[in-house]
Design an enzyme around this catalytic site. Structure first.
Site, short mmCIF file in Angstrom:
data_model
loop_
_atom_site.label_atom_id
_atom_site.label_comp_id
_atom_site.label_asym_id
_atom_site.label_seq_id
_atom_site.Cartn_x
_atom_site.Cartn_y
_atom_site.Cartn_z
N LYS A 98 92.31 58.12 59.03
CA LYS A 98 91.83 58.44 60.39
C LYS A 98 92.86 57.99 61.41
CE LYS A 98 86.90 57.84 59.29
NZ LYS A 98 86.04 58.92 59.75
N HIS A 148 85.66 50.77 53.24
CA HIS A 148 86.03 51.11 54.62
C HIS A 148 85.97 49.90 55.55
CE1 HIS A 148 85.56 54.96 52.87
NE2 HIS A 148 84.29 55.13 53.10
N LYS A 182 72.45 53.81 57.01
CA LYS A 182 72.11 55.24 57.05
C LYS A 182 70.86 55.41 57.89
CE LYS A 182 74.88 56.80 53.63
NZ LYS A 182 76.00 57.70 53.93
C1 BG6 Z 1 81.90 57.67 52.38
C2 BG6 Z 1 80.56 57.17 51.94
O1 BG6 Z 1 82.92 56.96 51.76
O2 BG6 Z 1 82.02 57.54 53.79
C3 BG6 Z 1 79.46 57.93 52.65
O3 BG6 Z 1 80.42 57.32 50.53
C4 BG6 Z 1 79.65 57.88 54.14
O4 BG6 Z 1 78.18 57.41 52.30
C5 BG6 Z 1 81.06 58.28 54.52
O5 BG6 Z 1 78.72 58.77 54.72
C6 BG6 Z 1 81.31 58.03 56.00
O6 BG6 Z 1 82.52 58.59 56.38
P1 BG6 Z 1 82.79 59.02 57.88
O7 BG6 Z 1 84.21 59.45 57.89
O8 BG6 Z 1 81.83 60.13 58.18
O9 BG6 Z 1 82.52 57.82 58.71
#
Ligand code: BG6
Length: 509
Positions: free
Chosen positions: A204, A263, A359
């Site tokens: 990103k 992440h 979520k």
């Molecule tokens: C993924 C997860 O790695 O990242 C998902 O497995 C999540 O559950 C996603 O929704 C989120 O990515 P972003 O780029 O939409 O923040």
């Protein structure tokens, strides 16, 4: 905010093109390939960044033909292209170079044929022996795919001086020992510099900019330490739930392993790591590993006090998590996790790091907020300044990508009143044109052999060392309690309690 030197970027930046290559895409019939990987290839082709001598050999179990696959991929591309219509000429040129073979991940005997087909494609297209094996199957198959690639000799380049690389999707293992086992399987076949473990957050723009913010500017990094910073909050909130397709994977995984292990720890590492000597990949990854190794997760009884778990129930028109397809009716999996971590080094000792993710929260939002200490004494501490707040540096990943600094200013007038104001850098207004998708960056980097935005083996293991003790303690004691929260809310109320006192709440920029 206007760019200070308009037009300069285009003049100085030579667009880097990919080298010719045969991409072997394991799991091409899956969701990720259709929604992210193939659209990224298309977008690279559209920008002239994908060499025409690139072929894709898709591997999957589904009984379909190459033509049917191309059709599906085309439909997914059009459905996901948003306002910008698909350039049909570019897509047709690319899709002609996508071929499908049916093979099972664990059927070693099918890989010899695969290897032959790769060699033929290479000769047809003139890929010069370069190979990129991209493993985007379900995670249970990762080990078998890598092993069988090795058995069939596909881990070797097709010609002298060419490359054979491996890209592995997440999740990389489900705990430390499974990650170590997968690392060992990979290390038997591939040199670490040819291995590209994906964490799409590193692709990103806003995340890549964190190092620029810190190390290309004079004014920010000197403040990032325990003398000035009180706490750092990292939020990745999502409005979506299981979307009918993710329940089976998610119920075995949970928020801690799905988002925090990868992440969020990456974001933490980028914001807190020491200065690398240069921005080449290894110094950066060395500093990140050092940082991750200094992170102190709560252990033992502290886990109950320093973590919060939640699970969404029905609300806002959405169903209860336990009614989602693929989810156990009595599931104890967390769809929300918040953690307080510490970093045991001279720069950060004493600062609290608060990570939360979930979520079906009120909306999608991702940001990092550095909250600075307030002046304990000084010329303005006695002023009539009820509205004062701590200075904050806010890095917004989503929505409204950008960076802002919140600080106090004098309210115009005769009274000595101070009030927080915001200085803002919004990406969209500052630079022309949209940002490339994370997967475009990552695919191009993998094709060009640039591992900076990928996770090294020791890094992934260091991250699991932070997560495992929390998960183990949760399973052992059942504490903290799994709090149910309404879909569309900001998660369990207990989460505010993590921050220390009754008056402190999570920052929502
Ligand atoms: C993924 C997860 O790695 O990242 C998902 O497995 C999540 O559950 C996603 O929704 C989120 O990515 P972003 O780029 O939409 O923040």
């Amino acid at each position: 905010m206007a760019q200070l030197t308009p037009g300069l970027d285009a003049a100085v930046a030579e667009p880097p093109k990919s080298p010719p290559c045969v991409i072997v895409l394991f799991g091409i019939t899956g969701d990720l390939a259709a929604r992210k990987i193939v659209p990224a290839l298309y977008n690279l082709a559209r920008q002239g960044l994908l060499d025409e001598r690139t072929a894709v050999l898709g591997v999957g179990r589904r009984e379909i033909t190459s033509e049917q696959l191309r059709q599906r991929l085309g439909e997914a591309l059009r459905a996901g292209s948003g306002k910008r219509p698909v350039d049909e000429k570019v897509w047709s040129d690319l899709s002609e170079r996508i071929e499908y073979v049916i093979a099972h991940a664990d059927r070693a005997d099918q890989y010899d044929e695969l290897a032959e087909r790769v060699a033929e494609l290479d000769a047809d297209i003139g890929a010069g022996g370069n190979r990129l094996h991209y493993v985007a199957t379900s995670p249970e198959a990762f080990d078998a795919v890598v092993e069988n690639i090795g058995q069939a000799g596909m881990h070797r380049p097709g010609a002298e001086g060419a490359f054979a690389r491996l890209v592995v999707e997440k999740p990389f293992g489900s705990d430390l020992s499974s990650a170590q086992a997968l690392n060992a399987t990979i290390a038997e076949r591939f040199d670490e510099r040819d291995v590209f473990r994906i964490d799409h957050y590193l692709g990103k723009e806003t995340v890549q900019n964190i190092l620029v913010l810190r190390f290309a500017n004079a004014v920010f990094d000197p403040l990032l330490n325990n003398r000035f910073v009180e706490r750092v909050e990292i939020t990745t909130a999502e409005g979506e739930g299981m979307e009918g397709r993710r329940g089976r994977y998610y119920d075995r995984t949970g928020a801690l392993r799905d988002m925090v292990q990868n992440h969020m720890l990456q974001l933490l590492a980028l914001v807190t790591m020491e200065r690398p000597e240069c921005i080449g990949c290894e110094p950066v990854r060395d500093r990140k590993v050092e940082l991750l190794r200094a992170v102190r997760p709560p252990t033992g009884q502290d886990v109950a006090a320093r973590t919060v778990r939640g699970q969404y129930e029905a609300g806002d028109g959405a169903c209860d998590y336990r009614e989602e397809e693929g989810v156990a009716p009595d599931s104890q999996t967390e769809t929300y996790a918040a953690v307080r971590l510490g970093i045991d080094n001279d720069r950060w000792r004493g600062v609290g790091f608060y990570l939360r993710t979930g979520k079906r929260l009120a909306r999608k939002a991702a940001h990092i907020v550095v909250v600075f200490r307030r002046e304990a004494s000084g010329p303005f501490t006695d002023e009539a300044c009820d509205l004062r707040s701590p200075n904050r540096l806010v890095i917004r990943l989503y929505p409204d990508e950008g960076i802002s600094l919140v600080f106090d200013a004098k309210v115009p007038g005769m009274r000595p009143l101070l009030r927080p104001v915001r200085m803002d850098f919004p990406y969209e207004a500052a630079f022309d044109g949209g940002s490339p998708e994370a997967y475009e960056h990552l695919l191009l980097d993998a094709l060009r052999g640039e591992p900076l935005s990928f996770i090294r083996s020791d890094e992934v293991e260091a991250a699991w060392r932070i997560i495992d003790p929390i998960k183990i303690q949760w399973n052992k004691t059942g504490l903290p309690t799994l709090n149910r929260y309404a879909s569309g809310s900001w998660g369990p109320a207990e989460s505010d309690g993590l921050l220390g006192d009754a008056y402190t709440h999570w920052q929502s920029p």
